[in-house]
Design a protein around this motif. Structure first.
Motif, PDB file in Angstrom:
ATOM      1  N   VAL A 160      -5.353  -8.193   0.173  1.00 21.15           N
ATOM      2  CA  VAL A 160      -6.052  -7.531  -0.939  1.00 21.15           C
ATOM      3  C   VAL A 160      -5.040  -7.002  -1.950  1.00 21.15           C
ATOM      4  N   GLY A 161      -3.967  -6.388  -1.426  1.00 20.24           N
ATOM      5  CA  GLY A 161      -2.949  -5.819  -2.302  1.00 20.24           C
ATOM      6  C   GLY A 161      -2.265  -6.833  -3.181  1.00 20.24           C
TER       7      GLY A 161
ATOM      8  N   GLU B  52       0.825  -1.201   0.000  1.00 16.11           N
ATOM      9  CA  GLU B  52       0.000   0.000   0.000  1.00 16.11           C
ATOM     10  C   GLU B  52       0.861   1.254   0.000  1.00 16.11           C
TER      11      GLU B  52
ATOM     12  N   TYR C 277      -8.515  -2.964  -6.935  1.00 14.52           N
ATOM     13  CA  TYR C 277      -7.240  -3.680  -6.849  1.00 14.52           C
ATOM     14  C   TYR C 277      -7.434  -5.167  -7.154  1.00 14.52           C
TER      15      TYR C 277
ATOM     16  N   SER D 231      -5.438  -5.945   4.516  1.00 13.99           N
ATOM     17  CA  SER D 231      -5.143  -5.002   3.434  1.00 13.99           C
ATOM     18  C   SER D 231      -4.035  -5.529   2.532  1.00 13.99           C
TER      19      SER D 231
ATOM     20  N   PHE E 274     -13.525  -7.295   1.001  1.00 11.62           N
ATOM     21  CA  PHE E 274     -13.106  -6.122   0.249  1.00 11.62           C
ATOM     22  C   PHE E 274     -13.957  -4.986   0.795  1.00 11.62           C
TER      23      PHE E 274
ATOM     24  N   GLU F  61     -10.551  -1.162  -2.988  1.00  8.23           N
ATOM     25  CA  GLU F  61     -10.014  -2.519  -2.820  1.00  8.23           C
ATOM     26  C   GLU F  61     -10.572  -3.465  -3.873  1.00  8.23           C
TER      27      GLU F  61
END
Length: 739
Positions: A658-659, A126, A722, A655, A714, A719
């Protein structure tokens, strides 16, 4: 390593327009964890020699980017440098004033909240996007008010307070929330005390732990060399904006989502452990608590040692003399980490205790690995000027460097004879450190019990040589002095291809017939997922390095090889304390379900990859707690893990997943693996619709015919964007190529 720092100063002309849910951060920091444990000068010489190319690259970056600074290695831990030097508190941009704010690639970035700068940790993935101009996106959090009142006893340290707060807030439940401290008790705390409490924010699970600016904050800025005109506009602006606080004025107390409180007069000297920061123990109960843990069932407070083995003693030779180890023997004592080594009260307290110990003829046994890694050179300066540094050195607490050391697993190897004795007796040996993390396998593979303590208590337990002691009733004893040598070696390699090299955006695909790679329980930390300690000789990573001609002495640590994707993939889930329900024991292994073979996790994942089979991880509560390690998401991605199904997640790790394009799935309220009757041996299909919305529910179907619903975590439209791109790196590359 927290000494090579990148700080991006906000430029309003460069800020992109954002939607109301986005946050623009005024500066960010990147952390380079490549610090070694040895004597200070040797460490720095080795570091410059081994990382010359890395430092040349950083220096180049500081010249070509106008808003990037490099703080040289050896300057200190980034969080204290931020307090002492970098933090603005209020920005002045050509007469336009606005509050300072911060994101950093370390979860303890929250330390700056103690000075009144709102900041928190984000994953490296991030942060990379932020540095490329992408704004931060998050759901607006609840704000919990934490009222401090009463007066602490004169023997209470900031460490005692923060360990008490950590246990309390873990019980309250503040994961994903902001905590703001208020009340008359705050006015009794120095900025160093507040920074200590704010630093351990990740340990009690909050996103940020904020102390608004007051007169004490301004006095600290003056003491650390900020200019008078700077202090003037900071004070004037914050008062005009209603952001300057008088903690004794109840009329200034804000309205909070929820309020909890602590009477500082109830705090007692304490430690935390043996496996989690929130498991606080009064010092007066340490002996009985350890002995209770010794026989308790395997778990956060148990080692399951048979009663007849509680008195096991193993003799060994060290430097020509015979010594004895037993359960609870201290083999690592480290004054370390950003949490405590930045606080003059506890550091000088440790120095005074060392002085008294030497004057009374007390020493530390020579086999105990001791170290001192201050927050910055300022700490070394005042320890020397106060006359206590020599006494600390005589006990073995010599300055070994400025950065993450024992707290992150960089303690280096123990003496061979000590390891052999621990192994022979299957001993629960102990580490005592003034750090913030003590999860299993993090500090050292041979210390199964690890306790967080104030710097004075680290010295006290080092002198005692055991945690099985009641300081109020038993003498410390007469011990010996030793300065341990610590070594580390590094190798750099190009990163693997994390991003797809195509501009075409494919629609999201469902996951079909996935096998479960690991079936895990509660509180699986990023240390379990991506260990940062030394590379074990019998690990998949060690075999890989051996095949390339390296000797065990050259393996180094996972932290120093974090730029090598092949090593880090093999290190994923390689923690010896990982408890896998498939095996019903702690081991860095799993079962390859199609064959029933027990394999190292990487080897099992490789078999699945060769068969073209997607993978899933099952987990319980608080999956991904601990350090904000981006490799804890990158590693599973490289292993072929498409999704994680857990009861709950720590914020930064969710997070990071998700990334990397890994789907964080969450059971619906009331559902767990146990309540649904999941063994983990089923095959799972997750149906992903073409039209996605934040926090939507999706269907899971097993090869048994059973179906149930889960929530896709999400949390924002950003998000989801992404995810559609296969991760944040793919998104940023496509965005840059389109421009």
């Amino acid at each position: 390593m927290r000494d090579a720092v990148m700080k991006l100063d906000g430029d309003p002309e460069k800020i992109n327009p954002v939607c109301p849910a986005d946050l623009v951060i005024d500066h960010s920091i990147q952390v380079d964890f490549n610090r070694k444990s040895d004597s200070l000068q040797k460490n720095q010489d080795l570091e410059f020699d081994r990382n010359r190319e890395r430092f040349q690259f950083l220096k180049w970056g500081s010249k070509v980017f106008k808003n990037m600074r490099i703080i040289p290695p050896g300057s200190g831990i980034v969080h204290q440098v931020n307090l002492e030097y970098l933090a603005r508190v209020v920005f002045n941009y050509d007469g336009f004033f606005y509050p300072d704010s911060l994101v950093g690639t370390d979860s303890h970035t929250t330390m700056i909240d103690g000075l009144g700068v709102l900041g928190w940790g984000v994953g490296g993935i991030e942060a990379e996007a932020v540095m490329l101009g992408q704004p931060i996106s998050m759901v607006l959090p609840e704000v919990v008010g934490y009222k401090l009142h009463g007066t602490p006893d004169k023997l209470i340290t900031s460490t005692d307070i923060v360990l008490t707060v950590t246990k309390h807030l873990r019980q309250v439940g503040v994961v994903g929330k902001f905590v703001e401290f208020f009340g008359p008790g705050v006015a009794q705390l120095s900025i160093a005390d507040r920074a200590t409490i704010a630093n351990m924010c990740p340990e009690y699970g909050a996103t940020a732990a904020f102390f608004p600016v007051d007169d004490i904050s301004v006095k600290y800025l003056e003491q650390t060399g900020r200019e008078p005109e700077t202090l003037a506009y900071i004070t004037k602006y914050l008062k005009a904006a209603g952001m300057f606080r008088d903690y004794n004025n109840i009329a200034q107390d804000p309205d909070f989502t929820h309020v909890v409180q602590l009477d500082l007069g109830t705090v007692v000297p304490c430690c935390s452990g043996p496996k989690r920061p929130q498991d606080r123990i009064p010092v007066s109960e340490m002996k009985t608590d350890f002995e209770s843990c010794l026989g308790a069932k395997q778990g956060f407070k148990g080692f399951q040692v048979a009663p007849e083995r509680h008195s096991t003693a193993v003799t060994f030779q060290f430097s020509g003399k015979e010594y004895t180890l037993g359960h609870g023997s201290v083999v690592i004592a480290a004054i370390t980490s950003c949490t405590n080594t930045s606080n003059p009260s506890v550091m000088l307290g440790a120095g005074l205790l060392a002085k008294k110990a030497i004057e009374y003829g007390l020493n530390v046994k020579p086999y105990i690995k001791t170290s001192l890694s201050p927050g910055s050179g300022v700490v070394t300066y005042y320890l020397k000027k106060s006359g206590v540094m020599d006494f600390m050195s005589q006990l073995g607490f010599e300055v070994v460097g400025y950065g993450c050391m024992t707290c992150i697993g960089n303690s280096g190897p123990l003496p061979d004879s000590v390891v052999e004795a621990i192994t022979k007796g299957d001993l629960v040996a102990a580490g005592v450190l003034s750090g913030n993390r003590n999860f299993e396998g993090r500090v050292h593979p041979n210390t199964r019990a690890n306790y967080l303590a104030s710097p004075p208590l680290v010295i006290a337990y080092a002198i005692a040589g055991t945690v099985r002691i009641d300081f109020e009733k038993e003498p410390i004893g007469e011990l010996y002095c030793y300065l341990a040598a610590k070594q580390n070696v590094s190798l750099l390699k190009s990163l693997g291809d994390f991003v797809q090299n195509t501009m075409k955006l494919s629609p999201p695909e469902s996951i079909k017939d996935a096998y479960v790679l690991l079936n895990l329980g509660d509180s699986v930390t990023t240390d379990h997922i991506s260990p940062a300690g030394n590379i074990a000789r019998n690990s998949a990573a060690a075999r890989y390095l051996t095949e390339r001609g390296l000797t065990p002495r050259e393996y180094n640590s996972y932290g120093s090889r974090r730029g090598n994707d092949a090593v880090m993939a093999r290190g994923t889930f390689a923690n010896i304390r990982l408890f896998n329900k498939f095996l019903d024991k702690q081991a860095p292994q799993t079962i390859h379900l199609p064959t029933g073979d027990t394999l190292d996790v990487f080897d099992a994942a490789e078999r699945y990859r060769q068969s073209g089979v997607p993978l899933l991880v099952l987990a319980g509560k608080e999956y991904g707690s601990g350090s904000s390690r981006d490799w804890a998401a990158k590693g599973p991605f490289l292993l072929g893990i498409k999704a994680v199904l857990a009861e709950s997640y720590e914020r930064i790790h969710r997070s990071n997943l998700v990334g990397m394009g890994v789907i964080p799935l969450e059971y619906l309220p009331g559902d767990t693996a146990a309540s649904l009757g999941l063994s983990g041996r089923e095959r799972y299909s997750i149906f992903i619709p073409q039209q996605l919305t934040p926090r939507m529910t999706v269907d899971v179907e097993l090869d048994t015919g059973m179906t149930f619903k889960v929530r896709m975590r999400f949390d924002t439209d950003v998000e989801l964007t992404y995810f559609r791109h296969g991760g944040i790196l793919n998104y940023m590359i496509r965005k840059m190529l389109q421009n």
